[in-house]
Design an enzyme around this catalytic site. Structure first.
Site, PDB file in Angstrom:
ATOM      1  N   LYS A  81     -87.310  51.221  -0.956  1.00 52.04           N
ATOM      2  CA  LYS A  81     -88.038  52.485  -1.093  1.00 52.04           C
ATOM      3  C   LYS A  81     -87.110  53.643  -0.772  1.00 52.04           C
ATOM      4  O   LYS A  81     -86.386  53.603   0.231  1.00 52.04           O
ATOM      5  CB  LYS A  81     -89.232  52.515  -0.125  1.00 52.04           C
ATOM      6  CG  LYS A  81     -90.147  53.714  -0.327  1.00 52.04           C
ATOM      7  CD  LYS A  81     -91.046  53.501  -1.508  1.00 52.04           C
ATOM      8  CE  LYS A  81     -91.877  54.734  -1.838  1.00 52.04           C
ATOM      9  NZ  LYS A  81     -91.116  55.751  -2.595  1.00 52.04           N
ATOM     10  N   LYS A 105     -85.670  54.215   8.415  1.00 47.94           N
ATOM     11  CA  LYS A 105     -86.848  55.094   8.399  1.00 47.94           C
ATOM     12  C   LYS A 105     -88.133  54.322   8.115  1.00 47.94           C
ATOM     13  O   LYS A 105     -89.147  54.492   8.805  1.00 47.94           O
ATOM     14  CB  LYS A 105     -86.648  56.196   7.342  1.00 47.94           C
ATOM     15  CG  LYS A 105     -87.694  57.297   7.392  1.00 47.94           C
ATOM     16  CD  LYS A 105     -87.479  58.330   6.282  1.00 47.94           C
ATOM     17  CE  LYS A 105     -86.138  59.009   6.388  1.00 47.94           C
ATOM     18  NZ  LYS A 105     -85.985  60.079   5.381  1.00 47.94           N
ATOM     19  N   LYS A 117     -81.774  54.204  -2.278  1.00 45.18           N
ATOM     20  CA  LYS A 117     -81.545  55.624  -2.566  1.00 45.18           C
ATOM     21  C   LYS A 117     -80.650  55.737  -3.787  1.00 45.18           C
ATOM     22  O   LYS A 117     -79.938  54.799  -4.150  1.00 45.18           O
ATOM     23  CB  LYS A 117     -80.872  56.308  -1.378  1.00 45.18           C
ATOM     24  CG  LYS A 117     -81.142  57.806  -1.283  1.00 45.18           C
ATOM     25  CD  LYS A 117     -82.513  58.082  -0.702  1.00 45.18           C
ATOM     26  CE  LYS A 117     -82.686  59.555  -0.375  1.00 45.18           C
ATOM     27  NZ  LYS A 117     -83.896  59.819   0.400  1.00 45.18           N
ATOM     28  N   THR A 205     -93.723  65.660   3.908  1.00 45.63           N
ATOM     29  CA  THR A 205     -92.473  65.659   4.688  1.00 45.63           C
ATOM     30  C   THR A 205     -92.425  66.854   5.628  1.00 45.63           C
ATOM     31  O   THR A 205     -92.136  66.711   6.823  1.00 45.63           O
ATOM     32  CB  THR A 205     -91.246  65.664   3.763  1.00 45.63           C
ATOM     33  OG1 THR A 205     -91.357  64.617   2.810  1.00 45.63           O
ATOM     34  CG2 THR A 205     -89.965  65.470   4.562  1.00 45.63           C
ATOM     35  N   ASN A 236     -89.457  72.231  -0.591  1.00 44.83           N
ATOM     36  CA  ASN A 236     -90.731  71.712  -0.104  1.00 44.83           C
ATOM     37  C   ASN A 236     -90.732  71.465   1.403  1.00 44.83           C
ATOM     38  O   ASN A 236     -91.676  71.836   2.099  1.00 44.83           O
ATOM     39  CB  ASN A 236     -91.063  70.389  -0.821  1.00 44.83           C
ATOM     40  CG  ASN A 236     -92.141  70.573  -1.875  1.00 44.83           C
ATOM     41  OD1 ASN A 236     -92.623  71.666  -2.084  1.00 44.83           O
ATOM     42  ND2 ASN A 236     -92.493  69.495  -2.528  1.00 44.83           N
ATOM     43  N   SER A 365     -95.705  58.575   0.680  1.00 41.59           N
ATOM     44  CA  SER A 365     -95.419  57.727  -0.473  1.00 41.59           C
ATOM     45  C   SER A 365     -96.116  56.378  -0.353  1.00 41.59           C
ATOM     46  O   SER A 365     -96.613  55.824  -1.332  1.00 41.59           O
ATOM     47  CB  SER A 365     -93.902  57.507  -0.601  1.00 41.59           C
ATOM     48  OG  SER A 365     -93.276  58.653  -1.138  1.00 41.59           O
TER      49      SER A 365
END
Length: 432
Positions: A81, A105, A117, A205, A236, A365
């Site tokens: 993820k 994380k 990533k 976030t 954001n 998410s």
């Protein structure tokens, strides 16, 4: 004539790369928990590294070749993820470091995910919307079966957004057999709410960053009302963190992004700046209600809280001594390098680490992934309440561990994250 030894002393030492930082942080925590040597070997490398080169036709008919990356670090706890970013700094080393951070994380947050990533090495401002759509769709097609709703689930990151994810989801679903298309909607998260996205995912976030600051203040009997804060990056994450802090009575006094640096000791109204930014292609430079400042002076702004929410390696040994803030809340991934952090910790500055502080995005998410997977639809207030609860659990766990073990919060977060993965390997064993 200057002696050779003096020349060497004057020569500026190169800044550590993100991969160097993440590996030093990993090994430091691994030493603390006496991580099993075999598991240290496994977690010290990536599982898969995908590099794709693909052609895309531009609006003028020319063909450009792009390079895209997807690094899958570890999936001991579940599917890979992590986000995809469009930025000139994207390369294999950056993707490796960011993928590893995602593993820690998701583990720390208690999610059934591993870490991945990637992205494309480009400056999106140089391309039209139609070109970005073709680039995104072609990248998705090039990744092919390297992503999937139960295998690797991308999300937005720097310079990507809900529109990017909508293009990715549509492209991926179009490559599946008709009977399977609707069942693959959760191949990406961060989609628009009307296309299977989660209400509130856009602010998750930044809201998480705010919550971590709030929880820290409560633990230390601090009142956020009147606190002065600065934000690097006004996308954001930076915007929503500032939005919620302002509601608590805190005062935004300086902002920095790629377009410039501004400050106003009397305060910058967050919504006014956001409206200005939207009207100026996302830039805050020349905002009329603040003064321009030299970018190198940004981190030395007089304030109580600093929120680096842009790119990695922003706080270093060069600028760490000048930081006035007593709390650093990492909205970006890897914004503080190891050398800079050592200086800050020696000065008594508290750092809420990225793998805790900005984890609201991946928690959001996860909620979206569950919503799609189960065919549910969650309301905004329900999402925010779930996020609040999850973030408070994570913060309490890290804060209490750091207090109990007399260590900084980053090391505590790493120890907890790695221990959860270690437990999975110990219980399952190593195949074959």
């Amino acid at each position: 004539m200057i002696a050779t030894s003096e020349v060497k002393k004057q020569k500026k030492q190169p800044t550590r790369g993100m991969m160097e930082n993440v590996m030093e942080q990993f090994h430091s925590a691994a030493d603390k928990i006496e991580l099993h040597p075999s598991i240290r070997k496994i977690l010290g490398i990536t599982n898969n590294e995908i590099v794709v080169h693909f052609p895309v036709k531009m609006d003028n008919g020319d063909v450009e070749i792009f390079t895209g990356y997807r690094v899958q670090h570890n999936n001991a706890l579940g599917p890979y993820k992590g986000g995809l970013r469009y930025h000139p700094t994207v390369d294999i080393d950056a993707a490796r470091a960011l993928a590893m951070w995602m593993t820690w994380k998701t583990s720390l947050a208690g999610l059934p995910y591993g870490g991945g990533k990637g992205g494309i090495q480009l400056d999106p401002k140089k391309y039209s919307k139609s070109e970005l759509e073709r680039i995104t769709r072609r990248f998705t097609f090039a990744l092919a079966d390297n992503i999937g709703p139960e295998h690797d689930i991308p999300a937005p990151d720097v310079n990507t957004n809900s529109q990017t994810m909508a293009w990715m989801a549509d492209t991926y679903m179009s490559t599946r057999p008709p009977a399977e298309r609707s069942a693959n909607q959760h191949v990406v998260t961060g989609k628009p709410a009307g296309s299977g996205g989660l209400e509130g995912r856009d602010r998750a976030t930044g809201y998480g960053v705010f919550l971590n600051i709030k929880f820290w203040a409560q633990r230390n009997n601090e009142d956020l009302n009147g606190k002065r804060f600065i934000v690097q990056g006004f996308g954001n994450v930076g915007y929503w963190a500032a939005h919620f802090l302002e509601k608590e009575g805190a005062k935004l006094v300086a902002v920095q992004d790629a377009s410039g640096s501004i400050h106003n000791s009397k305060g910058i109204h967050v919504e006014d700046l956001n409206n200005y930014s939207k009207a100026n292609n996302g830039g805050i430079g020349n905002f009329p209600e603040a003064d321009e400042m030299d970018s190198k002076d940004f981190f030395s702004t007089d304030c109580d809280i600093c929120i680096p929410a842009a790119l990695g390696n922003q706080i270093t040994k060069e600028n760490a001594p000048d930081i006035k803030a007593q709390l650093i809340a990492e909205g970006a991934n890897g914004p503080t390098n190891v050398d800079g952090e050592k200086i800050l910790l020696e000065r008594g500055v508290t750092i809420i680490p990225d793998i805790l502080c900005n984890s609201g995005g991946v928690v959001g998410s996860y909620f979206e992934w569950l919503q799609n997977r189960n065919g549910e639809l969650w309301q905004l207030d329900e999402v925010m309440a779930k996020l609040d609860k999850k973030m408070k659990e994570s913060f309490s766990k890290v804060y209490e561990y750091s207090e109990r073990e007399s260590m900084d919060m980053r090391t505590a977060a790493y120890c907890l994250a790695i221990q959860r993965i270690e437990k999975a390997y110990v219980e399952r064993g190593i195949f074959p």
